[in-house]
Design an enzyme around this catalytic site. Structure first.
Site, PDB file in Angstrom:
ATOM      1  N   THR A   1      47.440   6.492  -4.855  1.00 60.26           N
ATOM      2  CA  THR A   1      47.462   5.375  -6.070  1.00 60.26           C
ATOM      3  C   THR A   1      46.824   5.723  -7.462  1.00 60.26           C
ATOM      4  OG1 THR A   1      47.168   3.687  -4.392  1.00 60.26           O
ATOM      5  CG2 THR A   1      46.726   2.744  -6.569  1.00 60.26           C
TER       6      THR A   1
ATOM      7  N   GLU B   1      46.778  -0.335   1.682  1.00 56.47           N
ATOM      8  CA  GLU B   1      47.953   0.058   2.352  1.00 56.47           C
ATOM      9  C   GLU B   1      49.197  -0.573   2.284  1.00 56.47           C
ATOM     10  OE1 GLU B   1      46.563   2.772   3.520  1.00 56.47           O
ATOM     11  OE2 GLU B   1      44.621   2.428   4.359  1.00 56.47           O
TER      12      GLU B   1
ATOM     13  N   PRO C   1      46.594   4.351 -11.872  1.00 52.61           N
ATOM     14  CA  PRO C   1      46.798   3.218 -12.534  1.00 52.61           C
ATOM     15  C   PRO C   1      48.245   2.605 -12.966  1.00 52.61           C
ATOM     16  CG  PRO C   1      45.116   4.756 -13.595  1.00 52.61           C
ATOM     17  CD  PRO C   1      45.925   5.631 -12.524  1.00 52.61           C
TER      18      PRO C   1
ATOM     19  N   GLY D   1      51.342   4.995   9.572  1.00 47.57           N
ATOM     20  CA  GLY D   1      50.060   4.951  10.836  1.00 47.57           C
ATOM     21  C   GLY D   1      48.907   4.151  10.129  1.00 47.57           C
TER      22      GLY D   1
ATOM     23  N   ALA E   1      44.731  10.211  -1.696  1.00 47.19           N
ATOM     24  CA  ALA E   1      44.497   9.717  -2.808  1.00 47.19           C
ATOM     25  C   ALA E   1      46.040   9.527  -3.299  1.00 47.19           C
ATOM     26  CB  ALA E   1      43.689  10.437  -3.719  1.00 47.19           C
TER      27      ALA E   1
ATOM     28  N   PHE F   1      41.149   3.600  -7.371  1.00 48.63           N
ATOM     29  CA  PHE F   1      41.157   2.830  -5.943  1.00 48.63           C
ATOM     30  C   PHE F   1      41.226   3.761  -4.788  1.00 48.63           C
ATOM     31  CE2 PHE F   1      43.441  -1.132  -8.089  1.00 48.63           C
ATOM     32  CZ  PHE F   1      42.687  -1.290  -8.781  1.00 48.63           C
TER      33      PHE F   1
HETATM   34  C1  LIG Z   1      39.787  -1.678  -1.807  1.00 40.77           C
HETATM   35  C2  LIG Z   1      40.886  -0.972  -2.061  1.00 40.77           C
HETATM   36  C3  LIG Z   1      40.708   0.486  -1.332  1.00 40.77           C
HETATM   37  C4  LIG Z   1      42.166   1.074  -1.565  1.00 40.77           C
HETATM   38  N1  LIG Z   1      42.048   2.282  -0.892  1.00 40.77           N
HETATM   39  C5  LIG Z   1      43.021   3.127  -1.390  1.00 40.77           C
HETATM   40  C6  LIG Z   1      43.153   4.561  -0.988  1.00 40.77           C
HETATM   41  O1  LIG Z   1      42.216   5.012  -0.285  1.00 40.77           O
HETATM   42  N2  LIG Z   1      44.073   5.463  -1.205  1.00 40.77           N
HETATM   43  C7  LIG Z   1      45.130   4.836  -2.207  1.00 40.77           C
HETATM   44  O2  LIG Z   1      46.126   5.660  -2.492  1.00 40.77           O
HETATM   45  N3  LIG Z   1      45.343   3.484  -2.551  1.00 40.77           N
HETATM   46  C8  LIG Z   1      44.103   2.730  -2.213  1.00 40.77           C
HETATM   47  N4  LIG Z   1      44.343   1.456  -2.614  1.00 40.77           N
HETATM   48  C9  LIG Z   1      45.262   0.985  -3.489  1.00 40.77           C
HETATM   49  C10 LIG Z   1      46.412   0.097  -2.699  1.00 40.77           C
HETATM   50  O3  LIG Z   1      47.023   0.584  -1.824  1.00 40.77           O
HETATM   51  C11 LIG Z   1      47.125  -0.756  -3.893  1.00 40.77           C
HETATM   52  O4  LIG Z   1      46.089  -1.347  -4.793  1.00 40.77           O
HETATM   53  C12 LIG Z   1      48.119  -1.448  -3.240  1.00 40.77           C
HETATM   54  O5  LIG Z   1      49.278  -0.887  -2.921  1.00 40.77           O
HETATM   55  C13 LIG Z   1      48.714  -2.260  -4.432  1.00 40.77           C
HETATM   56  O6  LIG Z   1      48.875  -1.735  -5.711  1.00 40.77           O
HETATM   57  P1  LIG Z   1      48.437  -2.660  -7.037  1.00 40.77           P
HETATM   58  O7  LIG Z   1      47.205  -2.648  -6.821  1.00 40.77           O
HETATM   59  O8  LIG Z   1      48.823  -1.617  -7.966  1.00 40.77           O
HETATM   60  O9  LIG Z   1      49.406  -3.755  -7.161  1.00 40.77           O
HETATM   61  P2  LIG Z   1      50.924  -3.756  -7.813  1.00 40.77           P
HETATM   62  O10 LIG Z   1      51.922  -3.016  -7.138  1.00 40.77           O
HETATM   63  O11 LIG Z   1      50.653  -3.874  -9.157  1.00 40.77           O
HETATM   64  O12 LIG Z   1      51.243  -5.393  -7.265  1.00 40.77           O
HETATM   65  C14 LIG Z   1      51.248  -6.257  -8.081  1.00 40.77           C
HETATM   66  C15 LIG Z   1      51.673  -7.414  -7.342  1.00 40.77           C
HETATM   67  O13 LIG Z   1      53.247  -7.285  -7.431  1.00 40.77           O
HETATM   68  C16 LIG Z   1      53.820  -7.288  -6.095  1.00 40.77           C
HETATM   69  N5  LIG Z   1      54.864  -6.566  -6.125  1.00 40.77           N
HETATM   70  C17 LIG Z   1      54.856  -5.115  -6.310  1.00 40.77           C
HETATM   71  N6  LIG Z   1      56.159  -4.674  -6.087  1.00 40.77           N
HETATM   72  C18 LIG Z   1      56.737  -5.343  -5.406  1.00 40.77           C
HETATM   73  C19 LIG Z   1      58.071  -5.556  -4.813  1.00 40.77           C
HETATM   74  N7  LIG Z   1      58.830  -4.545  -5.056  1.00 40.77           N
HETATM   75  N8  LIG Z   1      58.623  -6.699  -4.103  1.00 40.77           N
HETATM   76  C20 LIG Z   1      57.816  -7.978  -4.165  1.00 40.77           C
HETATM   77  N9  LIG Z   1      56.340  -7.831  -4.917  1.00 40.77           N
HETATM   78  C21 LIG Z   1      55.925  -6.805  -5.390  1.00 40.77           C
HETATM   79  C22 LIG Z   1      52.557  -7.060  -5.343  1.00 40.77           C
HETATM   80  O14 LIG Z   1      52.701  -7.324  -3.916  1.00 40.77           O
HETATM   81  C23 LIG Z   1      51.466  -7.624  -5.821  1.00 40.77           C
HETATM   82  O15 LIG Z   1      51.441  -9.148  -5.436  1.00 40.77           O
HETATM   83  C24 LIG Z   1      43.236   0.717  -2.512  1.00 40.77           C
HETATM   84  C25 LIG Z   1      43.081  -0.541  -3.020  1.00 40.77           C
HETATM   85  C26 LIG Z   1      41.952  -1.262  -2.824  1.00 40.77           C
HETATM   86  C27 LIG Z   1      41.867  -2.863  -3.553  1.00 40.77           C
END
Ligand SMILES: Cc1cc2nc3c(=O)[nH]c(=O)nc-3n(C[C@H](O)[C@H](O)[C@H](O)COP(=O)(O)OP(=O)(O)OC[C@H]3O[C@@H](n4cnc5c(N)ncnc54)[C@H](O)[C@@H]3O)c2cc1C
Length: 381
Positions: free
Chosen positions: A125, A364, A127, A242, A123, A157
């Protein structure tokens, strides 16, 4: 240079393929339809030793390393991406405990997460902290009187978060230090102050529960700290390297599954008096699908080889995840095209495969973030 699998790896591949065909494929459509985690199949994965891959036998594991995980995850994903993702994401937490945990933590948690059949979650991620993982706001304040951390905050998530027996969470133990104040801490299911909130309704990967986790004055023993205080960000990024190889492997497996279905369908479906396999336009689709999938597969194996050899692999992990996920989307799209209207119908697995493929470009780390990681490495930053 040797591109062949060892005899043991070939046997593992066969075992994983048989399990996927016999147990995972028949359950895949129902899991997708009902949005239901398949407890029975996870228990079977544990019984067959799949959940113990990468963990030494002395801790209840099955041995092997990243290459063995890649082999199994790909075979699972050929038939069911959700099941492959479940195994791949589950394995992050025992991997972190093995690498950074104390001997007590290893003895307590690894047997239950390997042969014991208990699910784990990772865990990070929140909001406000997605791609910007350093922006974690959850706090874990040390209470010297009780020798405990008091955790407050919300995660979102989190795969398997509501169901997992053991979670590694990332929290600020010294918020004033920013990213250097982030620590990794084990939380067990049922700890007072820890509850799960909303289970997300998703486009795909429906048999995997994606949960919100809430921590309100949740107390855990200080002995649950993994690694040293302040090492959380480093531990998380290393674990994600990994995990990205795992996503790459699952994406390649999904693409292979879509190709298998397409080849079969092209031989069976007759239009204009002959099988559509005779149409050059579709043959060219297939050639592109196969070429991209093979390219991504060898990138995945190379990243796993580097990981197993204890060599740096951050760039290659990001590359194989980027290439694999783009391949999964590309291949599933053309596979649906090859299936025509039938591919769009829920009676055929292609529709699920097409929806499932998309997640590999998001979790990821998104594709954009991987491009940042790759270009930074190339520019020597
Ligand atoms: C089904 C699912 C399972 C998941 N499981 C886990 C889990 O087990 N554990 C966990 O911790 N998380 C988990 N996640 C979270 C997941 O890793 C994040 O959703 C992901 O890293 C993207 O973060 P965000 O959704 O907040 O998007 P944001 O970070 O808000 O991104 C929004 C957009 O901005 C772009 N962006 C952001 N920063 C940059 C940058 N520096 N340069 C260019 N573009 C950028 C992104 O590519 C994207 O297009 C899960 C998510 C989903 C949908």
């Amino acid at each position: 240079m040797d591109f062949s699998l060892t005899r043991e790896q070939e046997m593992l591949k066969k075992l994983a393929a048989e399990f996927a065909e016999k147990e995972l494929e028949p359950a895949a459509a129902e899991m997708d339809r009902e949005h239901k985690f398949n407890e029975e199949n996870f228990a079977k994965m544990a019984k067959l030793g799949f959940t113990g891959l990468g963990i030494p036998r002395e801790y209840g594991g099955s041995g092997g390393g990243a290459t063995e995980k890649v082999i199994v995850v790909s075979e699972f994903a050929k038939k069911c991406l959700t099941s492959a993702a479940t195994l791949s994401i589950h394995s992050i937490t025992p991997g972190v405990i093995l690498k950074h945990g104390t001997e007590e933590q290893k003895k307590k948690y690894l047997p239950m997460l390997t042969e014991g059949g208990h699910l784990a979650a990772f865990a990070l991620t929140e909001p406000g902290a997605g791609s910007d993982a350093a922006g974690v706001k959850t706090t874990a304040v040390y209470d010297a009187e009780t020798d405990e951390f008091v955790i407050n905050g919300t995660k979102c998530f989190i795969t398997g978060g509501a169901r997992a027996s053991v979670l590694i969470i990332f929290a600020q133990t010294k918020p004033e230090l920013g990213v250097k104040g982030l620590s990794a801490i084990i939380v067990e299911k049922g700890t007072p102050g820890f509850t799960s909130g909303k289970i997300e309704e998703k486009m795909g990967l429906a048999g995997s529960e994606t949960a919100e986790l809430v921590f309100e004055d949740c107390r855990v023993p200080a002995a649950n700290l993994v690694g040293k205080e302040g090492q959380g960000f480093k531990i998380a990024m290393e674990a994600l390297d990994g995990a990205r190889v795992g996503v790459g492997a699952s994406a390649v497996g999904l693409a292979e599954g879509a190709i298998d279905l397409s080849v079969k369908y092209m031989h069976e479906r007759v239009q204009f008096g002959k099988p559509i396999a005779a149409l050059q336009g579709l043959q060219w689709y297939l050639a592109e699908m196969g070429t991209r999938t093979e390219t991504a597969r060898w990138m995945v194996y190379y990243a796993a080889y580097l990981q197993d050899s204890q060599k740096p692999f951050t760039k290659e992990a990001a590359m194989c995840k980027l290439a694999g996920s783009e391949t999964a989307r590309f291949v599933s799209n053309l596979a649906m095209q090859i299936h025509g209207g039938y591919g769009y119908m829920k009676d055929y697995p292609l529709e699920r495969i097409y929806r499932d493929a998309k997640i590999t470009e998001i979790y990821e780390g998104t594709s954009e973030v991987h491009k940042v990681v790759i270009s930074r490495a190339m520019l020597g930053k």
